[in-house]
Scaffold this active site. Structure first.
Site, PDB file in Angstrom:
ATOM      1  N   VAL A 120     -30.654  96.166  50.100  1.00 52.03           N
ATOM      2  CA  VAL A 120     -30.974  97.589  50.006  1.00 52.03           C
ATOM      3  C   VAL A 120     -30.041  98.467  50.837  1.00 52.03           C
ATOM      4  O   VAL A 120     -30.066  99.690  50.710  1.00 52.03           O
ATOM      5  CB  VAL A 120     -32.439  97.876  50.401  1.00 52.03           C
TER       6      VAL A 120
ATOM      7  N   SER B 260     -44.165 101.809  60.234  1.00 49.82           N
ATOM      8  CA  SER B 260     -44.691 100.981  61.315  1.00 49.82           C
ATOM      9  C   SER B 260     -45.425 101.867  62.311  1.00 49.82           C
ATOM     10  O   SER B 260     -45.081 103.049  62.462  1.00 49.82           O
ATOM     11  CB  SER B 260     -43.549 100.254  62.036  1.00 49.82           C
TER      12      SER B 260
ATOM     13  N   TYR C  96     -35.725 101.020  66.338  1.00 49.51           N
ATOM     14  CA  TYR C  96     -36.675 100.666  65.284  1.00 49.51           C
ATOM     15  C   TYR C  96     -37.696 101.793  65.085  1.00 49.51           C
ATOM     16  O   TYR C  96     -37.942 102.242  63.964  1.00 49.51           O
ATOM     17  CB  TYR C  96     -37.385  99.367  65.655  1.00 49.51           C
TER      18      TYR C  96
ATOM     19  N   ALA D  80     -37.387 104.924  65.873  1.00 45.67           N
ATOM     20  CA  ALA D  80     -36.727 106.122  65.349  1.00 45.67           C
ATOM     21  C   ALA D  80     -36.502 106.017  63.849  1.00 45.67           C
ATOM     22  O   ALA D  80     -36.693 106.992  63.104  1.00 45.67           O
ATOM     23  CB  ALA D  80     -35.402 106.339  66.068  1.00 45.67           C
TER      24      ALA D  80
END
Length: 260
Positions: A67, A152, A165, A167
């Protein structure tokens, strides 16, 4: 009203759908009659996931896709359309954990870029190709679309030593709100799911750390880590007509962790 959750005429793409939360969502969608295209980088895991979904009676296929690559995403989407003729929902679930957790002042540029490429840019690339298709269908008189991103709880808590992560996932939340407003006129809803601590391959090393377990588990009111199957219900709801008026929201699935 069981018909609200009948997906027998729908097609969904699940990126990162060959394991963990993605496969948990795909299995629930398959059980409701949805056709599935699983995208992942590991061909062997893709094939195993397709076998599981097929055993549930689903029409299922897989595409090897990275991706972070626009060309890879475009090719996978074209192949999915060639197989099924349409895509009604896209679950942008593929992602990576925070690379090299540690002090912010020591964060390497490559760590930051790698996490952003997978967890933010990957969502953008997959949403773009799906949205173009859904808008085209809407203009032809078939307005329906579901875009769902896996974020998350790190996006709403202080993710110390893992700010890259947090951010990236926080940016996904903002992206979803903007797209929910922009795409609503085409019958497309856009939402995000915020998992807490879930037992998957990505968290396997943490789950083997007894100190970590003894510190975290008491902070989860449900007193257990989540399982991939815990995301089946929310995936089914968001893909169905039952959620037609539900858009732009961040849906937390964490056993109560973030409020305790």
């Amino acid at each position: 009203m069981a018909h609200l959750f009948d997906l027998s005429n729908r097609v969904a793409v699940v990126t990162g759908g060959n394991g963990g939360i993605g496969l948990g969502m795909a299995e629930a969608l398959a059980g409701a009659g949805c056709a599935l295209s699983v995208w992942g980088r590991n061909a062997a895991k893709n094939a195993a996931a397709v076998d599981r979904l097929t055993r549930l009676g689903a029409r299922a296929e897989a595409q090897v896709c990275d991706v972070t690559s626009g060309d890879s995403v475009e090719a996978a989407f074209a192949a999915t359309l060639a197989r099924f003729g349409r895509v009604d929902g896209l679950f942008a679930n593929a992602g990576v954990t925070g690379a090299n957790p540690g002090p912010f002042i020591d964060r390497k540029a490559d760590d930051w870029k790698g996490v952003m490429a997978a967890n933010l840019d990957g969502v953008v690339k997959t949403f773009q190709v799906a949205a173009r298709h859904m808008i085209e269908r809407a203009r032809a008189g078939d307005p329906f679309g579901r875009l769902i991103a896996t974020s998350s709880v790190a996006s709403i808590e202080g993710a110390a030593y893992n700010e890259h992560y947090g951010a990236a996932k926080g940016a996904v939340n903002s992206l979803v709100r903007a797209l929910a407003v922009e795409l609503a006129r085409h019958g497309i809803t856009v939402n995000t799911i915020l998992p807490g601590w879930i037992e998957t391959d990505m968290t396997a090393s943490a789950l083997q750390n007894e100190k970590f377990l003894s510190n975290v588990t008491p902070r989860i009111p449900m007193r257990r880590f989540g399982q991939p199957a815990d995301f089946g219900g929310i995936a089914l709801y968001l893909m169905s007509t039952a959620s037609a008026y539900h858009t732009g929201q961040a849906l937390v699935i964490d056993g109560g962790y973030s409020i305790y």
